[in-house]
Design a protein around this motif. Structure first.
Motif, mmCIF file in Angstrom:
data_model
loop_
_atom_site.group_PDB
_atom_site.id
_atom_site.type_symbol
_atom_site.label_atom_id
_atom_site.label_comp_id
_atom_site.label_asym_id
_atom_site.label_seq_id
_atom_site.Cartn_x
_atom_site.Cartn_y
_atom_site.Cartn_z
ATOM 1 N N THR A 59 -7.299 6.481 6.564
ATOM 2 C CA THR A 59 -6.351 5.858 5.644
ATOM 3 C C THR A 59 -6.329 4.371 5.962
ATOM 4 O O THR A 59 -6.222 3.982 7.126
ATOM 5 N N VAL A 60 -6.475 3.535 4.935
ATOM 6 C CA VAL A 60 -6.549 2.095 5.160
ATOM 7 C C VAL A 60 -5.704 1.367 4.130
ATOM 8 O O VAL A 60 -5.601 1.796 2.973
ATOM 9 N N GLU A 61 -5.069 0.294 4.546
ATOM 10 C CA GLU A 61 -4.273 -0.525 3.641
ATOM 11 C C GLU A 61 -5.141 -1.640 3.059
ATOM 12 O O GLU A 61 -6.073 -2.122 3.719
ATOM 13 N N PRO A 62 -4.846 -2.070 1.826
ATOM 14 C CA PRO A 62 -5.738 -3.041 1.166
ATOM 15 C C PRO A 62 -5.838 -4.388 1.855
ATOM 16 O O PRO A 62 -6.838 -5.081 1.697
ATOM 17 N N GLY A 63 -4.823 -4.771 2.625
ATOM 18 C CA GLY A 63 -4.869 -6.056 3.309
ATOM 19 C C GLY A 63 -5.383 -5.991 4.723
ATOM 20 O O GLY A 63 -5.478 -7.020 5.413
ATOM 21 N N SER A 64 -5.749 -4.803 5.181
ATOM 22 C CA SER A 64 -6.184 -4.631 6.563
ATOM 23 C C SER A 64 -7.615 -5.086 6.778
ATOM 24 O O SER A 64 -8.489 -4.823 5.951
ATOM 25 N N PRO A 65 -7.909 -5.727 7.918
ATOM 26 C CA PRO A 65 -9.303 -6.070 8.236
ATOM 27 C C PRO A 65 -10.168 -4.829 8.419
ATOM 28 O O PRO A 65 -11.396 -4.907 8.303
ATOM 29 N N ASP A 66 -9.542 -3.671 8.680
ATOM 30 C CA ASP A 66 -10.302 -2.434 8.836
ATOM 31 C C ASP A 66 -10.975 -1.995 7.542
ATOM 32 O O ASP A 66 -11.881 -1.158 7.569
ATOM 33 N N LEU A 67 -10.526 -2.542 6.417
ATOM 34 C CA LEU A 67 -11.129 -2.193 5.128
ATOM 35 C C LEU A 67 -12.641 -2.366 5.162
ATOM 36 O O LEU A 67 -13.390 -1.576 4.578
ATOM 37 N N LEU A 68 -13.104 -3.395 5.869
ATOM 38 C CA LEU A 68 -14.536 -3.708 5.916
ATOM 39 C C LEU A 68 -15.355 -2.672 6.677
ATOM 40 O O LEU A 68 -16.578 -2.740 6.688
ATOM 41 N N SER A 69 -14.679 -1.705 7.292
ATOM 42 C CA SER A 69 -15.388 -0.685 8.055
ATOM 43 C C SER A 69 -15.884 0.468 7.193
ATOM 44 O O SER A 69 -16.623 1.319 7.683
ATOM 45 N N TYR A 70 -15.465 0.524 5.933
ATOM 46 C CA TYR A 70 -15.734 1.703 5.110
ATOM 47 C C TYR A 70 -16.577 1.353 3.883
ATOM 48 O O TYR A 70 -16.170 0.513 3.078
ATOM 49 N N PRO A 71 -17.717 2.027 3.700
ATOM 50 C CA PRO A 71 -18.541 1.748 2.525
ATOM 51 C C PRO A 71 -17.920 2.251 1.232
ATOM 52 O O PRO A 71 -18.234 1.764 0.153
ATOM 53 N N PHE A 72 -17.030 3.243 1.350
ATOM 54 C CA PHE A 72 -16.385 3.848 0.180
ATOM 55 C C PHE A 72 -14.896 3.995 0.446
ATOM 56 O O PHE A 72 -14.493 4.580 1.456
ATOM 57 N N VAL A 73 -14.085 3.459 -0.468
ATOM 58 C CA VAL A 73 -12.635 3.604 -0.386
ATOM 59 C C VAL A 73 -12.151 4.197 -1.707
ATOM 60 O O VAL A 73 -12.509 3.719 -2.791
ATOM 61 N N HIS A 74 -11.358 5.238 -1.615
ATOM 62 C CA HIS A 74 -10.853 5.970 -2.781
ATOM 63 C C HIS A 74 -9.363 5.684 -2.954
ATOM 64 O O HIS A 74 -8.611 5.620 -1.992
ATOM 65 N N MET A 75 -8.976 5.531 -4.206
ATOM 66 C CA MET A 75 -7.583 5.220 -4.539
ATOM 67 C C MET A 75 -7.139 6.126 -5.682
ATOM 68 O O MET A 75 -7.876 6.309 -6.655
ATOM 69 N N THR A 76 -5.941 6.706 -5.571
ATOM 70 C CA THR A 76 -5.439 7.566 -6.632
ATOM 71 C C THR A 76 -3.921 7.447 -6.720
ATOM 72 O O THR A 76 -3.293 6.703 -5.978
ATOM 73 N N GLY A 77 -3.328 8.173 -7.647
ATOM 74 C CA GLY A 77 -1.883 8.166 -7.803
ATOM 75 C C GLY A 77 -1.472 8.229 -9.265
ATOM 76 O O GLY A 77 -2.301 8.170 -10.169
ATOM 77 N N HIS A 78 -0.148 8.363 -9.472
ATOM 78 C CA HIS A 78 0.408 8.502 -10.816
ATOM 79 C C HIS A 78 1.213 7.283 -11.263
ATOM 80 O O HIS A 78 1.564 7.187 -12.439
ATOM 81 N N GLY A 79 1.584 6.405 -10.342
ATOM 82 C CA GLY A 79 2.572 5.389 -10.688
ATOM 83 C C GLY A 79 2.196 3.966 -10.375
ATOM 84 O O GLY A 79 1.031 3.565 -10.456
ATOM 85 N N ASN A 80 3.194 3.204 -9.976
ATOM 86 C CA ASN A 80 3.068 1.756 -9.836
ATOM 87 C C ASN A 80 2.172 1.357 -8.659
ATOM 88 O O ASN A 80 2.129 2.037 -7.633
ATOM 89 N N VAL A 81 1.488 0.241 -8.846
ATOM 90 C CA VAL A 81 0.624 -0.334 -7.822
ATOM 91 C C VAL A 81 0.911 -1.829 -7.746
ATOM 92 O O VAL A 81 0.951 -2.504 -8.778
ATOM 93 N N VAL A 82 1.107 -2.336 -6.540
ATOM 94 C CA VAL A 82 1.319 -3.775 -6.355
ATOM 95 C C VAL A 82 0.458 -4.239 -5.192
ATOM 96 O O VAL A 82 0.583 -3.743 -4.070
ATOM 97 N N PHE A 83 -0.426 -5.202 -5.464
ATOM 98 C CA PHE A 83 -1.231 -5.821 -4.422
ATOM 99 C C PHE A 83 -0.663 -7.203 -4.121
ATOM 100 O O PHE A 83 -0.405 -7.988 -5.037
#
Length: 212
Positions: A59-83
């Motif tokens: 599980t990774v947060e969009p602002g985390s430097p760990d994001l760069l460790s994953y070739p594939f990131v999946h996002m889902t949900g039914h409601g609001n999203v704020v970056f």
């Protein structure tokens, strides 16, 4: 800067041996909506298309430097999203550097996520991906493009993308509910055929990332 990020991603991908992640975002949307979907997709891919993805997704947060460790990131949900501004910059750097984001609308996310995608790529428009794109060709053929797994309001399933230098870096699957089709059978009582189509389309996405 982009070349440095790309090289960093290549090193990270090999070091983490095909680990994938689920995006934990802010805004109140249920980012955790389909808890069994990614584990089931991983098992299907490892059994059928010779991947070696770690059994449990991170599980990774969009602002985390760990994001760069994953070739594939999946996002889902039914409601609001704020970056946040930091999230936007980090996600942009991630995709420009070679990362891949798959956003699967679980019905109800569309009006929110399109605004956030535009913040990440203000100069790029979401483009509908044609059925002859490689992501629909192998290892499982989908001659009509994205399969429809769940019916909501009678509209057709569509796959939209953002391309960077001709390569697909963001896939937005709309009116399909692939993630629901990846879940355990008893969660939605989908037919075996629907679940098979969903998992095979998911395998095509994973294959595209690791072979292009």
């Amino acid at each position: 800067m982009k070349k440095i990020l790309f090289l960093f991603l290549l090193i990270s991908f090999s070091s983490f041996s095909q680990e994938i992640a689920l995006l934990k975002y802010n805004g109140g949307g249920d980012w955790y909506a389909n808890p069994t979907s990614l584990p089931n997709l991983i098992r299907f891919c490892n059994a059928n298309i010779n991947t070696r993805i770690k059994d449990k997704p991170a599980t990774v947060e969009p602002g985390s430097p760990d994001l760069l460790s994953y070739p594939f990131v999946h996002m889902t949900g039914h409601g609001n999203v704020v970056f946040s501004d930091n999230d936007i910059e980090n996600l942009r750097n991630y995709m420009y550097g070679g990362g891949f984001l798959h956003i699967d609308d679980n019905y109800g996310m569309d009006q929110y996520i399109r605004k956030e995608i535009k913040k990440i790529f203000p100069n790029n428009n979401l483009t509908e991906i044609p059925a002859n794109h490689p992501i629909f060709q192998k290892p499982y053929p989908f001659p009509n493009g994205l399969p429809k797994i769940h019916e909501h309001d009678g509209t057709r399933a569509q796959a939209f993308g953002i391309f960077v230098e001709g390569k697909l870096v963001l896939l937005y699957t709309y009116e399909s509910d692939l993630g629901d089709g990846w879940e355990d059978e008893e969660v939605h009582n989908d037919t075996a055929n629907a679940r098979d189509k969903a998992l095979k389309m998911g395998a095509n996405i994973i294959n595209y990332i690791f072979t292009n």
